[in-house]
Design a protein around this motif. Structure first.
Motif, PDB file in Angstrom:
ATOM      1  N   ARG A  97      15.653  -3.286-102.155  1.00 13.76           N
ATOM      2  CA  ARG A  97      17.116  -3.256-102.336  1.00 13.76           C
ATOM      3  C   ARG A  97      17.803  -3.920-101.162  1.00 13.76           C
ATOM      4  O   ARG A  97      18.747  -4.694-101.331  1.00 13.76           O
ATOM      5  N   SER A  98      17.303  -3.659 -99.954  1.00 14.08           N
ATOM      6  CA  SER A  98      17.992  -4.288 -98.826  1.00 14.08           C
ATOM      7  C   SER A  98      17.600  -5.764 -98.698  1.00 14.08           C
ATOM      8  O   SER A  98      18.396  -6.591 -98.264  1.00 14.08           O
ATOM      9  N   ALA A  99      16.379  -6.113 -99.139  1.00 11.60           N
ATOM     10  CA  ALA A  99      15.968  -7.528 -99.091  1.00 11.60           C
ATOM     11  C   ALA A  99      16.773  -8.393-100.049  1.00 11.60           C
ATOM     12  O   ALA A  99      16.856  -9.612 -99.880  1.00 11.60           O
ATOM     13  N   LEU A 100      17.384  -7.785-101.046  1.00  6.24           N
ATOM     14  CA  LEU A 100      18.188  -8.565-101.998  1.00  6.24           C
ATOM     15  C   LEU A 100      19.346  -9.261-101.289  1.00  6.24           C
ATOM     16  O   LEU A 100      19.781 -10.336-101.703  1.00  6.24           O
ATOM     17  N   ASN A 101      19.809  -8.593-100.224  1.00  8.45           N
ATOM     18  CA  ASN A 101      20.850  -9.187 -99.387  1.00  8.45           C
ATOM     19  C   ASN A 101      21.988  -9.795-100.209  1.00  8.45           C
ATOM     20  O   ASN A 101      22.357 -10.959-100.040  1.00  8.45           O
ATOM     21  N   ILE A 102      22.540  -9.003-101.086  1.00  9.70           N
ATOM     22  CA  ILE A 102      23.540  -9.526-102.033  1.00  9.70           C
ATOM     23  C   ILE A 102      24.852  -9.815-101.315  1.00  9.70           C
ATOM     24  O   ILE A 102      25.341  -8.989-100.536  1.00  9.70           O
ATOM     25  N   GLU A 103      25.367 -10.998-101.534  1.00  7.47           N
ATOM     26  CA  GLU A 103      26.709 -11.311-101.017  1.00  7.47           C
ATOM     27  C   GLU A 103      27.695 -11.158-102.159  1.00  7.47           C
ATOM     28  O   GLU A 103      27.548 -11.773-103.222  1.00  7.47           O
ATOM     29  N   TRP A 104      28.662 -10.302-101.925  1.00 10.81           N
ATOM     30  CA  TRP A 104      29.631  -9.978-102.982  1.00 10.81           C
ATOM     31  C   TRP A 104      30.972 -10.637-102.712  1.00 10.81           C
ATOM     32  O   TRP A 104      31.415 -10.690-101.569  1.00 10.81           O
ATOM     33  N   ASP A 105      31.602 -11.109-103.751  1.00 12.07           N
ATOM     34  CA  ASP A 105      32.999 -11.527-103.664  1.00 12.07           C
ATOM     35  C   ASP A 105      33.845 -10.442-104.310  1.00 12.07           C
ATOM     36  O   ASP A 105      33.922 -10.354-105.544  1.00 12.07           O
ATOM     37  N   PRO A 106      34.445  -9.593-103.471  1.00 14.69           N
ATOM     38  CA  PRO A 106      35.259  -8.524-104.060  1.00 14.69           C
ATOM     39  C   PRO A 106      36.501  -9.087-104.745  1.00 14.69           C
ATOM     40  O   PRO A 106      37.069 -10.092-104.300  1.00 14.69           O
ATOM     41  N   GLU A 107      36.887  -8.447-105.812  1.00 13.98           N
ATOM     42  CA  GLU A 107      38.110  -8.816-106.516  1.00 13.98           C
ATOM     43  C   GLU A 107      39.046  -7.611-106.524  1.00 13.98           C
ATOM     44  O   GLU A 107      38.648  -6.508-106.165  1.00 13.98           O
ATOM     45  N   ASP A 108      40.264  -7.828-106.948  1.00 15.47           N
ATOM     46  CA  ASP A 108      41.218  -6.710-106.981  1.00 15.47           C
ATOM     47  C   ASP A 108      40.718  -5.615-107.917  1.00 15.47           C
ATOM     48  O   ASP A 108      40.192  -5.906-108.990  1.00 15.47           O
ATOM     49  N   ALA A 109      40.893  -4.393-107.478  1.00 14.18           N
ATOM     50  CA  ALA A 109      40.442  -3.272-108.304  1.00 14.18           C
ATOM     51  C   ALA A 109      41.589  -2.296-108.529  1.00 14.18           C
ATOM     52  O   ALA A 109      42.342  -1.977-107.606  1.00 14.18           O
ATOM     53  N   ASP A 110      41.719  -1.837-109.771  1.00 22.33           N
ATOM     54  CA  ASP A 110      42.647  -0.742-110.061  1.00 22.33           C
ATOM     55  C   ASP A 110      41.874   0.559-109.904  1.00 22.33           C
ATOM     56  O   ASP A 110      40.747   0.669-110.384  1.00 22.33           O
ATOM     57  N   THR A 111      42.484   1.537-109.262  1.00 27.85           N
ATOM     58  CA  THR A 111      41.716   2.744-108.956  1.00 27.85           C
ATOM     59  C   THR A 111      42.277   4.020-109.563  1.00 27.85           C
ATOM     60  O   THR A 111      41.716   5.081-109.391  1.00 27.85           O
ATOM     61  N   GLU A 112      43.396   3.928-110.249  1.00 28.70           N
ATOM     62  CA  GLU A 112      43.968   5.177-110.759  1.00 28.70           C
ATOM     63  C   GLU A 112      44.876   4.908-111.944  1.00 28.70           C
ATOM     64  O   GLU A 112      45.163   3.756-112.280  1.00 28.70           O
ATOM     65  N   ILE A 113      45.308   6.009-112.538  1.00 29.58           N
ATOM     66  CA  ILE A 113      46.205   5.893-113.690  1.00 29.58           C
ATOM     67  C   ILE A 113      47.525   5.275-113.267  1.00 29.58           C
ATOM     68  O   ILE A 113      48.132   4.506-113.988  1.00 29.58           O
ATOM     69  N   GLY A 114      47.955   5.600-112.050  1.00 33.62           N
ATOM     70  CA  GLY A 114      49.248   5.123-111.586  1.00 33.62           C
ATOM     71  C   GLY A 114      50.371   5.964-112.169  1.00 33.62           C
ATOM     72  O   GLY A 114      50.174   7.130-112.521  1.00 33.62           O
ATOM     73  N   SER A 115      51.551   5.375-112.260  1.00 36.06           N
ATOM     74  CA  SER A 115      52.708   6.127-112.756  1.00 36.06           C
ATOM     75  C   SER A 115      53.322   5.421-113.948  1.00 36.06           C
ATOM     76  O   SER A 115      54.399   4.847-113.853  1.00 36.06           O
ATOM     77  N   PRO A 116      52.624   5.462-115.091  1.00 41.30           N
ATOM     78  CA  PRO A 116      53.186   4.789-116.258  1.00 41.30           C
ATOM     79  C   PRO A 116      54.523   5.411-116.631  1.00 41.30           C
ATOM     80  O   PRO A 116      54.722   6.615-116.499  1.00 41.30           O
TER      81      PRO A 116
END
Lengths: 156, 692
Positions: free
Chosen positions: B112-131
Motif C-alpha cells: 500500500r505504501s509502495a503504491l505511492n499514489i499522487e492524488w489531485d484533490p478536487e472540491d468536496a461537499d461535506t454536509e447537507i448544508g442549509s437548503p
C-alpha cells in the motif's frame, strides 16, 4: 524467525514471531489464540486486552518483542468457573468485546483494593461495548467481587 | 466441562418489576459460555492455512483523482500476488479504487505504501448544508407558529467486529465465514465470483460481532472481492476492514435536517403545518429518509416533504430503526417547545397528543418511576447544576418474513433446534431454544441450537426486528409437528393411543402417571425424529403473530451550566414486545438500544473536514461512543399490557432516547439545543442565548 521466551497462560513458552508483529498478531495468528479480539488496532476499544505481569494491556499496542520474559495471560487462561457471574448477569451480547471485558474484570477481581479508590465504571472504562449498555458487565464484575470476598471469608 | 460450572439458568436478583413476565425468567444466554471463555469463533478469527490476504486501496480525500500510481513497485513487494486498480476517481474518503492481494498482512501494508499514489484533490461537499425551505402559509386555526430547524449528524454503526469475510476455498467447494446479518443473502453473487453453484459452498456465521444494520448488504464488496481472489488462486482468502475503513465505508445513519413550521393553539393543541426533511446520503442515491412525523402523536394536518442530499461521503445503510431516531429527536423536542411556549407540562401534553391508550398507561408508570413530580418548569433554574427531565415515545411494526425451521429429537435425548438465521448478539439462539423447550415440554438443558449456516433451514436476514418474530413462529410449528410424530412413535411402543400421552418436563405422561423418562423415550426411538415448520399465513393465524411494539422512555439528567457538560442520572425504558421469550436477553436489548440512543445524543459525529472532505475522526477515540463511565442507571421495564404474539424488540428501544435527552436538557437550561450531538459548547450557547 526470531523467538522470545515468556510465560504464556501459566506455562513457560518459546514463541516464534515476526519482528513487526504486535503481541495481538502473535497471539491470534501465530498461536491461534483467537479469543483475544482486534476491535480498533490502536488502543481505544480494549477488545484485545491481555494481562502482562498482572496488569491489563492493549495487546495491539505491544510489540511482541516487548513481552519477552513477561507473564502474559489471555482470556483462554481465565478459569471458567470464575466467569459465572458475567454469564449470569448478561455481560455479553454479540461477544466481540467480551474477552477484553473478561480480562479487565479478572484484573479488577485480583486487585479488589482498587474499588476503594475507583468506581467499577472507571475501572472498566477501557473496554468499549456497542451492544449491552454495560449494565450487565458492571453487575457481573460486582457479583464476581462479592463472590471472591465471600470465598475469602471476608464481609463484602 | 465448562457446562458443569456454568449454569444454563440462574435467577436475576435485580429488577423485581420484570419477574415472571417472560417465558423464561432465568435462562442465561446459550452462547454465553463460548463468549466469556473466548472460544467463540467469529469470521475474523478464521484464518485458513495458506490463505491470501486482501485489502482495498482507498481514496484518502473527499474527492480526488489518482494522477499516478506505482503499481509496479507495489507488485514487486515480496509476498504480493496482485495489485489491481479499478478506477482513478475517489468520490469520498475511503472509496476503494482497487485492491491488493498478498501472502501476509505485512506485505499488504508495504505494498500500500509502495503504491505511492499522487492524488489531485478536487472540491468536496461535506454536509447537507442549509437548503432553503420554501415558504409555507401559516396553518389554519393556529394561535402561534413554531419555526425551527433540527439537525443530526452522521452516525456510524461501529460494530466491534469489523466487516469482512474469510473464505476457506477447497478446490471444488468452499465455506464462506462471513460477518453478516444475512446468512442466506450473503450467498448472493458469491456463486458468480467463486465460479461454483450455490450447492458447492455455504455461508457460516455462528458468531457475528454486531451489525446494527450495516451487515445487511449481502456478500458485500468485502465478500465478493475475497471470493474473486479465492477463486483466482484456488486458495483461502481473508479480507477484513480495519477500524478506519469501518467508519469510512461500511454504511452509516445518514445525517438529517428537519425544518418544521407548525401551528399550535394557546392550550398546546398542535393544528398542523409543514415538515421538510433532508437526509445526507453521501454518494448514495437514497436512503436518507427521516421519520417525522412519527404518527404516534396527533399533530393535525402535516404537509411533509423530503429530499436526499448527496455529498462526498460514504453512503448510508440501514441502522437500527432507520430514519427514526433522527425524526424522533426533532418531534419530541418540537412538542416540548410547544409545551413550554404554552405553559403546559410536556407529560400532560403527550397524554393529550398520543394516539395510543396503552402508551398513556406507560407514561403514567414512567412518570412515577422517574419521579416526574420533581421536575421544575423549563427555564426556571438558575443554579450551577440544573436538573432536567424528558420523555420520548416509540413504536415499531411487525414485518412478515419467510422463515423455515426444523427440530430434531436425537436418540441420545438431545433436542436440536435448526435455523440458518443468525444471532448477531440479539439472543436469537437462546430465544429459539426457549420457544422449542417450552412447546415440546422438555427442560432447556437438553436443547441445542444449530444456527448461522446456510445449509440449515432458511431464515430471514436480521433487519427490522424480523428474526425472532418470524423464526419463532416457524419453530412453534416445527415443535408441534415433531411432538405429534414423536408421541405417535412412543405410543406405538407403549401400546397406547398417542392422544393420551403428554410431555411434562421431559417425562412422558399418561394422565398423571409417568410412563417413561425422556432418556428412555428417546432411546426407544432408535433413530432421530424431526419436525419442520414454516412461517406462512396459516402459522401466523395459528400462533398469533400480529401486533406492534411500543414504549416510552423517561430521562433524568443534570447539566453543569458553567461547562455545558451533561450528566445522565437515570433512564427508565418501558417497552412492550408482546410475549417476552427470554427475560435476560430482552432486558439487554432494551438497555443496548438506550445506550446507542444516548451515544447518538451526546457524542457521535462523523466529521468530514470542510476543506479536504476527509473524515477527521476515523477511530474510536475521537469518534466517541459511550463507555461504561458515561452510562446512567438504565431501568428496562418489560411491559405486560399486550402480551400476545411475539413482537419486535431490536429497533424500538433506540428510537426515543436522543429526543428524550434533548427534552431533558431543554428542561434544565431553558432553551432548546436543536443540533445533535448535544456538545457542551452547544449547551453553553443555548444557555447564553436564553439569557440574552
Amino acid at each position: 524467525m526470531p523467538q522470545i521466551q515468556l510465560t504464556l497462560n501459566g506455562s513457560p513458552a518459546t514463541v516464534d514471531y515476526e519482528p513487526h508483529h504486535r503481541l495481538l498478531d502473535t497471539l491470534r495468528y501465530g498461536l491461534a489464540l483467537t479469543g483475544t479480539k482486534e476491535g480498533c488496532g490502536e488502543g481505544e476499544c480494549g477488545a484485545c486486552t491481555v494481562l502482562i505481569d498482572g496488569r491489563p494491556a492493549n495487546s495491539c499496542l505491544v510489540p511482541t518483542y516487548q513481552a519477552r520474559g513477561c507473564d502474559v495471560r489471555t482470556v483462554e487462561s481465565i478459569p471458567a468457573e470464575t466467569l459465572r457471574p458475567l454469564l449470569e448477569s448478561g455481560a455479553t451480547q454479540c461477544g466481540a468485546c467480551t474477552p477484553g471485558v473478561v480480562v479487565t474484570s479478572a484484573w479488577v477481581r485480583s486487585n479488589p483494593e482498587l474499588i476503594e479508590t475507583h468506581t467499577l465504571r472507571q475501572l472498566m472504562a477501557g473496554n468499549l461495548c456497542r451492544c449491552t449498555g454495560y449494565d450487565g458487565i458492571i453487575d457481573g464484575v460486582q457479583q464476581g467481587l462479592d463472590m471472591d470476598a465471600e470465598s475469602r471469608g471476608a464481609k463484602p | 466441562m465448562a457446562d458443569r460450572t456454568m449454569p444454563s439458568r440462574s435467577p436475576l436478583p435485580n429488577r423485581p418489576m420484570n419477574d415472571g413476565i417472560a417465558m423464561s425468567d432465568d435462562a442465561n444466554r446459550l452462547d454465553g459460555v463460548a463468549k466469556v471463555t473466548g472460544s467463540a469463533k467469529y469470521g475474523r478469527d478464521v484464518m485458513p492455512k495458506n490463505g491470501v490476504f486482501v485489502s482495498f486501496i482507498r481514496c484518502p480525500w473527499g474527492h480526488a483523482q489518482a494522477r499516478s500510481i506505482d503499481e509496479e513497485a507495489a507488485s514487486a513487494v515480496a509476498g504480493v500476488l496482485e495489485v489491481e486498480i479499478t478506477g482513478r476517481e475517489g468520490r469520498y474518503h475511503g472509496e476503494p479504487i482497487g485492491h491488493i492481494a498478498a501472502e501476509s498482512l505485512a506485505a499488504l501494508r508495504r505494498a500500500r505504501s509502495a503504491l505511492n499514489i499522487e492524488w489531485d484533490p478536487e472540491d468536496a461537499d461535506t454536509e447537507i448544508g442549509s437548503p432553503e425551505a420554501s415558504h409555507d402559509d401559516d396553518p389554519d386555526g393556529a394561535d402561534h407558529v413554531l419555526e425551527a430547524v433540527y439537525t443530526t449528524p452522521v452516525q456510524t454503526h461501529s460494530s466491534l467486529e469489523t466487516h469482512g469475510t474469510s473464505i476457506d476455498h477447497m478446490g471444488d467447494r468452499a465455506i464462506i465465514y462471513a460477518s453478516t446479518q444475512g446468512t442466506f443473502s450473503a450467498r448472493e453473487g458469491m456463486d458468480r465470483v467463486l465460479g461454483m453453484p450455490q450447492s458447492r459452498f455455504k455461508v457460516v456465521c455462528e458468531f457475528v460481532g454486531g451489525g446494527f444494520g450495516s451487515k445487511l448488504n449481502g456478500a458485500g464488496k468485502e465478500g465478493l472481492t475475497a471470493g474473486r481472489i479465492a477463486a483466482k488462486y484456488g486458495r483461502p482468502a481473508w479480507l477484513f476492514c480495519d477500524r478506519a475503513e469501518e467508519h469510512l465505508d461500511t454504511g452509516n445513519r445518514p445525517s438529517s435536517r428537519t425544518h418544521v413550521r407548525i401551528g399550535y393553539r394557546d392550550d398546546g393543541t398542535i393544528v398542523g403545518g409543514s415538515v421538510r426533511t433532508w437526509g445526507g446520503v453521501g454518494v448514495a442515491g437514497g436512503g436518507g429518509g427521516v421519520v417525522m412525523p412519527s404518527n404516534r402523536y396527533d399533530l393535525g394536518r402535516i404537509r411533509k416533504q423530503h429530499a436526499d442530499v448527496r455529498f462526498n461521503g460514504g453512503g448510508p445503510r440501514a441502522f437500527r430503526a432507520p430514519g427514526h431516531p433522527q425524526g424522533a429527536f426533532a418531534e419530541e423536542l418540537m412538542i416540548d417547545e410547544v409545551a413550554t411556549a404554552t405553559g403546559r407540562d410536556p407529560l400532560e401534553l403527550r397524554m393529550k397528543l398520543d394516539r395510543e391508550d396503552e402508551r398513556r398507561s406507560m407514561y403514567e408508570l414512567g412518570a412515577r418511576l422517574i419521579g416526574w413530580k420533581r421536575r421544575q418548569p423549563t427555564g426556571t433554574q438558575a443554579s450551577v447544576l440544573r436538573r432536567g427531565f424528558g420523555i420520548g415515545s416509540t413504536s415499531w411494526n411487525r414485518f412478515p418474513a419467510r422463515a423455515d425451521a426444523e427440530v430434531v429429537i436425537h436418540p441420545d435425548a438431545s433436542v436440536e433446534v435448526r435455523t440458518g438465521s443468525q444471532d448477531i448478539g440479539t439472543g436469537q439462539r437462546t430465544a429459539m431454544a426457549i420457544v422449542v423447550a417450552r412447546q415440546l415440554g422438555v427442560p432447556l438443558d437438553v436443547v441445542h441450537v444449530s444456527i448461522g449456516d446456510s445449509s440449515l433451514p432458511a431464515g430471514p436476514a436480521s433487519g427490522g426486528s424480523v428474526t425472532a418474530t418470524n423464526t419463532s413462529l416457524a419453530m412453534l410449528e416445527a415443535a408441534d409437528n415433531l411432538k405429534e410424530t414423536f408421541l405417535e412413535r412412543i405410543a406405538a411402543q407403549l401400546g397406547v393411543v398417542a392422544g393420551a400421552l403428554k410431555i411434562r418436563e421431559g417425562d412422558i405422561m399418561q394422565d398423571d402417571r409417568r410412563m417413561m423418562t425422556w432418556q428412555e423415550a428417546c432411546a426407544a426411538l432408535g433413530s432421530a425424529v424431526s419436525g419442520r415448520g414454516s412461517r406462512s399465513r396459516r402459522s401466523d393465524r395459528q400462533y398469533s403473530g400480529s401486533g406492534h411494539s411500543m414504549g416510552v422512555q423517561f430521562v433524568d439528567l443534570e447539566v453543569d451550566s458553567e461547562t455545558g457538560v451533561i450528566h445522565l442520572n437515570r433512564i427508565v425504558a418501558i417497552q412492550s414486545c408482546g410475549r417476552v421469550i427470554c427475560r435476560k436477553t430482552a432486558e439487554s436489548q432494551i438497555i443496548g438500544g438506550v445506550i446507542q440512543g444516548l451515544s447518538f445524543a451526546l457524542f457521535e459525529d462523523k466529521l468530514l473536514d470542510r476543506n479536504t472532505g476527509a473524515m477527521v475522526n476515523p477511530n474510536l477515540e475521537f469518534y466517541r461512543i459511550a463507555g461504561p463511565a458515561d452510562m446512567p442507571k438504565i431501568e428496562p421495564v418489560l411491559w405486560e399490557g399486550n402480551q400476545t404474539g411475539i413482537r419486535p424488540l431490536g429497533e424500538p428501544p433506540t428510537i426515543p432516547t436522543a429526543g428524550a435527552i434533548a427534552c431533558a436538557v431543554f428542561n434544565a437550561v431553558g432553551s432548546p439545543v436543536r443540533d445533535l450531538p448535544l456538545r457542551p459548547d452547544r449547551v453553553l450557547d443555548a444557555i447564553e442565548g436564553g439569557r440574552s
